[in-house]
Each structure stands twice: as structure tokens, then as C-alpha cells.
Motif scaffolding. Sequence first.
Motif, PDB file in Angstrom:
ATOM      1  N   ARG A  96      55.767  72.574  48.745  1.00 16.14           N
ATOM      2  CA  ARG A  96      55.214  71.192  48.831  1.00 16.14           C
ATOM      3  C   ARG A  96      55.988  70.508  47.574  1.00 16.14           C
ATOM      4  O   ARG A  96      55.080  70.379  46.686  1.00 16.14           O
ATOM      5  CB  ARG A  96      53.849  71.139  49.078  1.00 16.14           C
ATOM      6  N   HIS A  97      57.049  70.366  47.508  1.00 21.07           N
ATOM      7  CA  HIS A  97      57.560  69.548  46.442  1.00 21.07           C
ATOM      8  C   HIS A  97      58.819  69.051  47.001  1.00 21.07           C
ATOM      9  O   HIS A  97      59.788  69.126  48.017  1.00 21.07           O
ATOM     10  CB  HIS A  97      58.418  70.863  45.594  1.00 21.07           C
TER      11      HIS A  97
ATOM     12  N   CYS B 190      51.002  63.164  46.086  1.00 23.13           N
ATOM     13  CA  CYS B 190      50.530  63.865  45.337  1.00 23.13           C
ATOM     14  C   CYS B 190      49.254  64.028  45.553  1.00 23.13           C
ATOM     15  O   CYS B 190      48.392  64.928  45.239  1.00 23.13           O
ATOM     16  CB  CYS B 190      50.744  62.981  43.960  1.00 23.13           C
TER      17      CYS B 190
ATOM     18  N   TRP C 268      50.889  67.741  46.637  1.00 23.69           N
ATOM     19  CA  TRP C 268      52.365  67.841  46.325  1.00 23.69           C
ATOM     20  C   TRP C 268      52.893  67.849  45.019  1.00 23.69           C
ATOM     21  O   TRP C 268      52.175  66.946  44.474  1.00 23.69           O
ATOM     22  CB  TRP C 268      53.132  66.949  47.193  1.00 23.69           C
ATOM     23  N   LYS C 269      53.959  68.323  44.689  1.00 28.01           N
ATOM     24  CA  LYS C 269      54.659  68.092  43.543  1.00 28.01           C
ATOM     25  C   LYS C 269      55.890  67.217  43.715  1.00 28.01           C
ATOM     26  O   LYS C 269      56.525  67.517  44.819  1.00 28.01           O
ATOM     27  CB  LYS C 269      54.903  69.434  42.796  1.00 28.01           C
TER      28      LYS C 269
ATOM     29  N   ALA D 120      64.542  70.534  45.362  1.00 33.66           N
ATOM     30  CA  ALA D 120      63.170  70.549  46.124  1.00 33.66           C
ATOM     31  C   ALA D 120      63.573  70.732  47.536  1.00 33.66           C
ATOM     32  O   ALA D 120      64.993  70.204  47.811  1.00 33.66           O
ATOM     33  CB  ALA D 120      62.327  69.272  45.963  1.00 33.66           C
TER      34      ALA D 120
ATOM     35  N   THR E  19      58.831  64.865  42.102  1.00 38.17           N
ATOM     36  CA  THR E  19      59.884  64.143  40.836  1.00 38.17           C
ATOM     37  C   THR E  19      60.450  63.048  41.378  1.00 38.17           C
ATOM     38  O   THR E  19      61.188  62.735  42.560  1.00 38.17           O
ATOM     39  CB  THR E  19      61.128  65.347  40.694  1.00 38.17           C
TER      40      THR E  19
END
Length: 559
Positions: A172-173, A191, A195-196, A363, A198
Motif C-alpha cells: 500500500r504505497h 494516508c 497508505w504510504k 511504488a 510520495t
Amino acid sequence: MARNASATSSADAVNWQAIWGGRTHFVIFDAAYGDGAAFRATVDAWRHDPQRPARLHYIALANDALPGYRRVPQADDAVTLDLLSAPLDSALEQLSARLDAIWLRGAGDAGTRFAHALGKLAEPGALLDADGLTHAQMATLARAGFAWEPGVQRAVFASRRPQAAPAAPRARHAIVIGAGLAGAAACERLCARGWKVTLIERHAQPAREASGNLAGITMPLLSKDDNLMTRLSRAAFLYAQAYWERIGENAIDSARCGVLQLARDAAHADVQRAIAASRAYPADFAEWLEAPAATELLGAPAPDGAWLFRQGGWIRPASACGAMLTACGEALVRRFGTGTVTLEQRGADWCAIDAAGVLLAQAPVVVLANGTGACAVPLAAGLPLSAVRGQVTHLAQGAAPALPFVLCREAYLTPAVGGWHSLGASYDEDADPALRQGSQDENLAKIGAMLGDAALGRAAPLQGRVGFRCVAPDRMPLVGALPDPDAAGRIERLRDVPRHAGVYGLLGYASRGLTWAPLAAELLAAQLNGEPLPLEAELVAALDPARFLLRERRRGEVG
């Protein structure tokens, strides 16, 4: 499980650990929301159970004055409440969810058509608890796969249909491209689900493109036929109002001051009267004002009447973006000032690489939320998006009437924000980024006509801002997995359209980003997280980025 007066005691009597123990998500459908007592009791039981599922989804039929689906933001992001205002059968037919528990109360007069839809939505082992069902309804539910317990209206779903294997879990990125309203909302909604993310932005700060205006307005749309755009606007507007409040109105520069939308002429006013008569909207959502009331409120002639949207108003988009990004906390990694970025697939992951060849992020999921910038990304090259120029005029406070609300018709006028009124915006089909007098004159003429003051702002200096809206041909946003136009094969339905693996879009918000961004991001996050969707299936399909490719292929086959 009973509702209303006995809902709390009934919910407390349920052995929740036996029902939802070991589940990651648990989804309940309640055919009678009533006063919400059963929902509150269920949430209370969930909150006090150490073995509770990570996420609780409560979907309920509600006799709401406004039709359609409504997702109601909760204080706890792990709880989702969807209220469906529609007949039972049509509500279930448009629902995108897998149900673990079903409470059927007061459905004895709902016919039998709903049973087939329930059979398609129920998970294996789903529990059904009911009262007042007819023999015909019970028999139809049995044929749909529900096995009744002897002597009571309780059943377990035990369909013999082959069940699709669950999708393999992925990390989960996500990478989100673009830090305007679309991208910031995507970051916050992902988030909030753990989730992470970027976030990559070519500018040094967020909200530097179309989301950089001094003030934008938020209001619903109305139509005589309650079309797709109207339904989306209503669901998105109601969700956004609650969402901005939950994110933190104190952190957002805004005012829910109301919006007064003038009718264009007598014929347009007749259509609006017909809408008001047929829809009977609650006054706090939309109220039609005839000419005397509209004139009194405006302080200027309004001979054709107006709609008053009391919950509408203005928001400074950059402050909304900042509040959403702050809410992400440490789950968000920011990569700003990156310049041009390319995407490269490496195995199951996508890599974002800057012009110097530096890897910025990697990701399995990438979300394009960069508006007109997506047109330069090869993965989105087939999408029919266009950049429409919009010039906003800024008038110093005092140079326009000090109205306490937003005024709009062909253009809009905001109350003074930071000492400046915003007027506009133009709708130009060119790529000129510079302010120009012609566009300012058009903006001033439209507002002057609305206020009966042809000299409004005539001597004002050329001040304002130019932005470029990302617009699709049907003026609807694009939310979901991006299609792969180069993939071969017959395409008859949206589910047949090949997709770029792991590539999604939040695009085409036109001039409605403040209204659409929160719910569009919620929809995409629910899709990515395998959760119930917050909109009717028909609306989800209307937002699918693959809709244009499907139409193109169908036209080709007919030709």
C-alpha cells in the motif's frame, strides 16, 4: 436486529466477535436507517471490541430529502457511513460492495426484485437478519442463495456460485503526481487508510497551477432531469462540505457565506421554477427566490429571480491543499521542485525519475493528479483532455459592492478575500499565460450586467491571475484506472477495457475542483483499498477514464 427504539439493545445483544472476528473489512447493509440508533450502537460495539476489523463500513437505506448516494465523513476514518436514498431494489442494483451482514427491516412491501441483487452482493457466509418478509420474498431469497434457519427470519448466504479468488495483496504505497486540489486530496484519503504516499510536484510549493487562485467557489448544480452531472455535483458538494469541516475549517481560508445564482433571462427562470416545483429541495440546500426576494437580497434588480445556495461559499484553494497535506502526517513524503518527471515501469513497480536520471520514488501504484500536465505523460496521451484558459480579475476591496455572499451567473464575484474581490473566470481557447485587458473587460462587463452597473471597474488596473483548467469533452472528471489504448481485443463494456497496471487518474476537474476533489479522491481510495464505493455504479462508470476509449471503439464497430 431491530431499529429505532430497540436498536441499541439489539445491537448490544449481538455477538460481534463471532460475526466479524478476523476480518480486515466488515460491511453491513441496513435496509432501514431510521434515526441512526442502530448505526451508533454498532459503531460503539466496534470501538470497544479489541478484536474488531480494521475498517467498518455501514451502508443504510435512508429516507433523505435529497435522492442518491451520500457518503457521510466520520470522526474516525476507519468508519464509513453511506446513506442511500432510493428504493431498495434500485439502491442495491447500483451498489458496489461485498456485504458481510444484512439487516432487512420493514421490507415487506418492497417486492422481490431486490433478492437477486442481494445474492450478487453477499459474501459467502454473510448473515441476513430480517422481520416482516413475505413468503414470496423468503422463497426468492432462498433461490438467490440464502439458507434460512427453521422458524425464524435469519439466513446465511451459501451460494454454490464459484467465487473469484481474492486479488493478491500489493504494497500500500503510491506515488501521486501533482500537488493541487486533486493530488492533495488523493494523498489525504490514501494516508487516512494507512497508505504510504510520495507526492511529486514540479513546482517548489503546492497549488501553483489551476489550484492557485485567490478564491474559488463551491456550490451544487441543478437540472430539470436530475442528470448525471447534477447527481455527481450533489453527492460531491454534500461530501465536500462535511469533509472541509472535518479536515479543519480553522486551517482553511474560507467562508460558507452562501451563493446567489441569478437566472439568465425569463425563459431560464421558467426552467428554474419547474425544477423548484418538482424537486422540493430543502431550503438549506437550494431555495428558489422570485424577483422581489432576489432583488432585496442583492440590493440591485434581479428581474428573473435567483437560486440561493446557503451552504455554498468560497475557499482559498491553496489553504485547502495545505490543510489536506498537513493531515497526512508522517505517511506522506514530499518531493517538490522536481521539474519534469518521467515514469518508468520496473517489474511490478512504477519509478518516478527526474531530468537528471535520479530516482525520486518507486511504488506499485501511481496516480496522475497533475491536471493539464497529464497530457504530456505518455500513459495518459490517449485521454481527450484539453487546457482551457481562465483569467480571474482582481478588484481591490471597495471597487465592487460589499456583498456578503458570492454572486454568479455567467461569471462570479466573491466577497473581498485578503483585500481583493475575485471576478471571472474567462473561458478562452488559447494558451496565453499573460494577463490581458480583453479578458478583464469581459469579466467586468459580465459582473456589471449582473449588478446593473456598466461602469464597474472601468478604471481598474490590469490585475488578476491566469490558470489553465483541465477539461474533458463531457465536462465530467476522470477517476480510476487509466486505459491502455494500444492493447488489442474486443471491447464491449468498461470492464473489458485493458488498463495500464497500477496507473490511475484524478483529472478533468474543469472549474469545480473544490467541489469534486474530496469525493473523487475518496472514490479512488476506496477502489484501491477494495472497499464499498461511495457512488452509484452508473456514476462510477460515468467517471471512468476508459469511457472515451469505449465510445471510440463502439463508434468504430458501428462504422
